[in-house]
Write a protein that holds these residues in place. Structure first.
Motif, PDB file in Angstrom:
ATOM      1  N   PHE A   1       0.832  -1.207   0.000  1.00 32.77           N
ATOM      2  CA  PHE A   1       0.000   0.000   0.000  1.00 32.77           C
ATOM      3  C   PHE A   1       0.867   1.258   0.000  1.00 32.77           C
ATOM      4  CE2 PHE A   1      -4.259  -1.589   2.005  1.00 32.77           C
ATOM      5  CZ  PHE A   1      -4.435  -2.428   0.918  1.00 32.77           C
ATOM      6  N   SER A   2       1.845   1.295   0.895  1.00 29.65           N
ATOM      7  CA  SER A   2       2.708   2.464   1.021  1.00 29.65           C
ATOM      8  C   SER A   2       3.466   2.734  -0.272  1.00 29.65           C
ATOM      9  CB  SER A   2       3.690   2.258   2.178  1.00 29.65           C
ATOM     10  OG  SER A   2       4.600   3.322   2.272  1.00 29.65           O
ATOM     11  N   LYS A   3       4.007   1.676  -0.859  1.00 34.81           N
ATOM     12  CA  LYS A   3       4.779   1.796  -2.099  1.00 34.81           C
ATOM     13  C   LYS A   3       3.899   2.315  -3.236  1.00 34.81           C
ATOM     14  CE  LYS A   3       7.706  -1.083  -5.123  1.00 34.81           C
ATOM     15  NZ  LYS A   3       6.885  -1.193  -6.335  1.00 34.81           N
ATOM     16  N   HIS A   4       2.713   1.738  -3.366  1.00 34.37           N
ATOM     17  CA  HIS A   4       1.818   2.139  -4.456  1.00 34.37           C
ATOM     18  C   HIS A   4       1.330   3.575  -4.285  1.00 34.37           C
ATOM     19  CE1 HIS A   4       2.241  -1.756  -5.907  1.00 34.37           C
ATOM     20  NE2 HIS A   4       1.032  -2.269  -5.734  1.00 34.37           N
ATOM     21  N   ASN A   5       1.070   3.990  -3.047  1.00 34.00           N
ATOM     22  CA  ASN A   5       0.638   5.376  -2.817  1.00 34.00           C
ATOM     23  C   ASN A   5       1.737   6.371  -3.209  1.00 34.00           C
ATOM     24  OD1 ASN A   5      -2.034   5.088  -1.950  1.00 34.00           O
ATOM     25  ND2 ASN A   5      -1.430   4.663   0.158  1.00 34.00           N
ATOM     26  N   LYS A   6       2.969   6.026  -2.874  1.00 36.61           N
ATOM     27  CA  LYS A   6       4.088   6.900  -3.248  1.00 36.61           C
ATOM     28  C   LYS A   6       4.232   6.965  -4.769  1.00 36.61           C
ATOM     29  CE  LYS A   6       6.696   6.098   1.007  1.00 36.61           C
ATOM     30  NZ  LYS A   6       7.830   5.356   1.629  1.00 36.61           N
ATOM     31  N   GLU A   7       4.040   5.828  -5.414  1.00 37.38           N
ATOM     32  CA  GLU A   7       4.126   5.793  -6.874  1.00 37.38           C
ATOM     33  C   GLU A   7       3.022   6.633  -7.502  1.00 37.38           C
ATOM     34  OE1 GLU A   7       6.116   1.321  -7.214  1.00 37.38           O
ATOM     35  OE2 GLU A   7       3.941   1.603  -7.282  1.00 37.38           O
ATOM     36  N   LEU A   8       1.817   6.538  -6.964  1.00 40.98           N
ATOM     37  CA  LEU A   8       0.705   7.346  -7.486  1.00 40.98           C
ATOM     38  C   LEU A   8       1.009   8.837  -7.382  1.00 40.98           C
ATOM     39  CD1 LEU A   8      -2.471   5.460  -6.159  1.00 40.98           C
ATOM     40  CD2 LEU A   8      -1.823   5.799  -8.555  1.00 40.98           C
ATOM     41  N   LYS A   9       1.536   9.234  -6.241  1.00 41.02           N
ATOM     42  CA  LYS A   9       1.852  10.651  -6.028  1.00 41.02           C
ATOM     43  C   LYS A   9       2.930  11.120  -7.020  1.00 41.02           C
ATOM     44  CE  LYS A   9       0.949  14.345  -3.614  1.00 41.02           C
ATOM     45  NZ  LYS A   9       1.270  14.466  -2.193  1.00 41.02           N
ATOM     46  N   ARG A  10       3.933  10.279  -7.233  1.00 42.25           N
ATOM     47  CA  ARG A  10       5.016  10.629  -8.159  1.00 42.25           C
ATOM     48  C   ARG A  10       4.494  10.751  -9.594  1.00 42.25           C
ATOM     49  NH1 ARG A  10       8.309   7.070  -6.626  1.00 42.25           N
ATOM     50  NH2 ARG A  10       7.926   5.434  -8.160  1.00 42.25           N
ATOM     51  N   ILE A  11       3.632   9.830 -10.006  1.00 44.92           N
ATOM     52  CA  ILE A  11       3.080   9.860 -11.364  1.00 44.92           C
ATOM     53  C   ILE A  11       2.190  11.084 -11.558  1.00 44.92           C
ATOM     54  CG2 ILE A  11       1.583   8.636 -12.993  1.00 44.92           C
ATOM     55  CD1 ILE A  11       2.540   6.017 -11.531  1.00 44.92           C
ATOM     56  N   TYR A  12       1.399  11.387 -10.533  1.00 47.88           N
ATOM     57  CA  TYR A  12       0.521  12.564 -10.589  1.00 47.88           C
ATOM     58  C   TYR A  12       1.337  13.841 -10.754  1.00 47.88           C
ATOM     59  CZ  TYR A  12      -2.811  16.092  -8.885  1.00 47.88           C
ATOM     60  OH  TYR A  12      -3.626  17.207  -8.752  1.00 47.88           O
ATOM     61  N   THR A  13       2.417  13.950  -9.997  1.00 44.25           N
ATOM     62  CA  THR A  13       3.291  15.133 -10.089  1.00 44.25           C
ATOM     63  C   THR A  13       3.897  15.233 -11.485  1.00 44.25           C
ATOM     64  OG1 THR A  13       3.819  14.993  -7.734  1.00 44.25           O
ATOM     65  CG2 THR A  13       5.326  16.259  -9.115  1.00 44.25           C
ATOM     66  N   TYR A  14       4.321  14.089 -12.022  1.00 48.50           N
ATOM     67  CA  TYR A  14       4.907  14.070 -13.359  1.00 48.50           C
ATOM     68  C   TYR A  14       3.891  14.581 -14.393  1.00 48.50           C
ATOM     69  CZ  TYR A  14       6.340  12.173 -17.856  1.00 48.50           C
ATOM     70  OH  TYR A  14       6.643  12.024 -19.192  1.00 48.50           O
ATOM     71  N   MET A  15       2.657  14.085 -14.309  1.00 50.41           N
ATOM     72  CA  MET A  15       1.635  14.480 -15.285  1.00 50.41           C
ATOM     73  C   MET A  15       1.272  15.958 -15.141  1.00 50.41           C
ATOM     74  SD  MET A  15      -0.950  11.188 -15.647  1.00 50.41           S
ATOM     75  CE  MET A  15      -1.463  11.221 -13.932  1.00 50.41           C
TER      76      MET A  15
END
Length: 325
Positions: A137-151
């Motif tokens: 969960f923690s890993k995926h949430n961090k990944e989501l935040k990073r992808i959102y920032t990139y977009m």
């Protein structure tokens, strides 16, 4: 390939009458029943863990499994001159579980319950593969935040990115909430850090075959040490995504599993938390981020729209789970 197969199969004590191609393997019709031949790239510790697991299940009465067939030398793996390694397993003629059939789902969930009951006393060893749901969960949430920032930082955005940015806040909130709830979940704390349980790791419709003699369970390649209810979650999520989160389909799975293993309120709470996490949204974001950003698959766009459209039905099912506790 035919010559190669002859070399491989000459190491075994059965006669092949016919063969046909299937997903990444060959099904062999032999004088000792159906077998499956496939390449096994790299021998690992998990291979031995998987075999111990299936042998334990077999000894506990679950005898329709893809057990590895040893060659004439008593080895589970056959290696040919070029270094390629192959394994042969038992296989079964039948139909895969139909996710639209309530009867299939009911029998598949009961079969999962029997599998978990048979693994109750299975002894794990140090080094057996483990999965930590909280870490995921923690890993995926961090990944989501990073992808959102990139977009968000892209000057020129395509249709997929615009739609994903608009959808992000609600799905990310669910991910964070699931992570928070998991920290307070008694079942998770007890099973993750207390007694070591084992699950199939990939219990879905492709790996459940209905034969004339009963249900066969296959493909234990992702078996791991983690709370056994993770298997129920996998089956539930895959089924619900394919059926627009039809409450009836989910209830059938819960009832079937409950008939064999029971389901306490804290166990249902664990399922609720796992299903609250927006796994499908994360998968689509992760696929987007790890592929060429300049090219957007129209199919992925359709999947993203579908995930958004299923939000209301998904929320209704999650609310039903609260009442099921």
């Amino acid at each position: 390939m035919e010559d190669k197969q002859k070399k491989i199969l000459s190491n075994y004590g059965f006669e092949v009458k016919n063969r046909y191609r299937t997903r990444g393997a060959w099904v062999l019709d032999t004088n000792q029943g159906l077998k499956l031949l496939r390449e096994y790239g790299q021998l690992s510790r998990h291979f031995h863990f998987e075999n111990r697991l299936k042998n334990s299940l077999y000894q506990n009465g679950l005898n329709r499994l893809d057990i590895v067939v040893e060659n004439r030398n008593g080895d589970p793996v056959t290696e040919i001159e070029n270094g390629e390694k192959y394994i042969v397993t038992d296989w079964y003629f039948g139909e895969e579980c139909n996710l639209q059939s309530n009867q299939d789902l009911y029998e598949a969930s009961k079969n999962l319950g029997r599998l978990h009951m048979a693994l109750t006393d299975f002894e794990t060893e140090e080094g057996d593969g483990e999965e930590d749901v909280g870490f995921r969960f923690s890993k995926h949430n961090k990944e989501l935040k990073r992808i959102y920032t990139y977009m968000r930082n892209k000057k020129r955005k395509n249709e997929f990115e615009i739609f994903a940015i608009d959808s992000f806040p609600a799905f990310y909130e669910q991910g964070v909430k699931a992570e928070e709830l998991l920290c307070c979940c008694d079942y998770y704390a007890k099973k993750q850090w207390g007694c070591r349980k084992v699950c199939h790791g990939d219990y879905n419709h492709h790996n459940v075959i209905f034969t004339a003699d009963g249900v066969a369970t296959t493909n234990f390649g992702k078996a791991c040490v983690c709370p056994s209810l993770v298997d129920v979650y996998y089956l539930l999520r895959k089924t619900m995504e394919k059926n627009d989160w039809d409450i009836g389909k989910g209830t059938v799975i819960l009832d079937g599993y409950k008939e064999i293993c029971g389901l306490s309120p804290e166990e249902v709470e664990f399922l609720y938390i796992q299903l609250l996490f927006p796994e499908k949204f994360w998968k689509l974001m992760n696929q987007y981020y790890n592929r060429k950003k300049a090219w957007m698959s129209q199919r992925n766009m359709e999947k993203l729209i579908s995930v958004k459209e299923q939000t209301e039905a998904r929320e209704k099912f999650l609310n039903m789970l609260k009442n099921y506790m």
